[in-house]
Write an enzyme that holds these catalytic residues in place. Sequence first.
Site, PDB file in Angstrom:
ATOM      1  N   LYS A  86      -9.644 -58.738 -73.357  1.00  0.00           N
ATOM      2  CA  LYS A  86      -8.866 -57.491 -73.432  1.00  0.00           C
ATOM      3  C   LYS A  86      -8.502 -57.170 -74.882  1.00  0.00           C
ATOM      4  O   LYS A  86      -8.654 -56.027 -75.342  1.00  0.00           O
ATOM      5  CB  LYS A  86      -7.594 -57.617 -72.591  1.00  0.00           C
ATOM      6  CG  LYS A  86      -6.804 -56.318 -72.552  1.00  0.00           C
ATOM      7  CD  LYS A  86      -5.372 -56.533 -72.104  1.00  0.00           C
ATOM      8  CE  LYS A  86      -4.446 -55.650 -72.888  1.00  0.00           C
ATOM      9  NZ  LYS A  86      -3.119 -56.148 -73.049  1.00  0.00           N
ATOM     10  N   ASP A 111      -5.318 -53.367 -68.901  1.00  0.00           N
ATOM     11  CA  ASP A 111      -4.022 -54.056 -68.901  1.00  0.00           C
ATOM     12  C   ASP A 111      -3.425 -53.954 -67.495  1.00  0.00           C
ATOM     13  O   ASP A 111      -4.064 -53.465 -66.561  1.00  0.00           O
ATOM     14  CB  ASP A 111      -3.092 -53.473 -69.970  1.00  0.00           C
ATOM     15  CG  ASP A 111      -2.525 -52.123 -69.574  1.00  0.00           C
ATOM     16  OD1 ASP A 111      -3.092 -51.476 -68.664  1.00  0.00           O
ATOM     17  OD2 ASP A 111      -1.508 -51.712 -70.163  1.00  0.00           O
TER      18      ASP A 111
END
Length: 216
Positions: free
Chosen positions: A121, A139
């Site tokens: 991420k 997220d």
Amino acid sequence: MTKAEKVQFVIDTLEELYPETPIPLDHKDPYTLLIAVLMSAQSTDARVNTITPLLFDKADNPYDMVKLSVDEIRDIIKPVGLSPMKSKGIYGLSKILIEKHNGEVPIDMEALEELPAVGHKTASVVMAQAFDIPAFPVDTHIHRLMYRWNLSNGKSVTQTEKDAKRLFPKELWNKLHLQIIYYGREYSPARGWKLENDIITKTVGRKSVMDDYYKK
């Protein structure tokens, strides 16, 4: 509504609400963004933005960062949480950037993911926001909303990312991931959620999610 119409509704609504998408983490270059994103794990952007100036005042590049000890970095960043892991990561990745990449943040997903404390991420955020290369960092907000909107099954963030990349046009990824985050914070939070304010979920949402909401 077909799946394609739902996707278009999401795109159009987000564009109307958030025509501009400023990057939430304060930074001045790829290195300071990388450090800020690493620090934001299990913390808030607002908190990170209060701490990064203190750290960057002492070291805003890898060469100055490795002059600090891990303990010194940890003392500065303690308020953002997980400071033992994050301080080691910041020091370790700074060292590797100097040794392997001439002190520059590499424009390469795999090279970024090889850096200490940098997961998929974080690497995706840096690719999208520092280098404007299409990526779709997922997220907790995006993971939650893709499930609520019945665009992903919610089984894993990996699956959510695959679904987002499959459903949304590549040229919109970098803007959309920020728009969804902003929307999630404002209209579709995990706690204190009011479905009547959440136009997207109300229009395209997963039936079971809405049924559960009304049962409460």
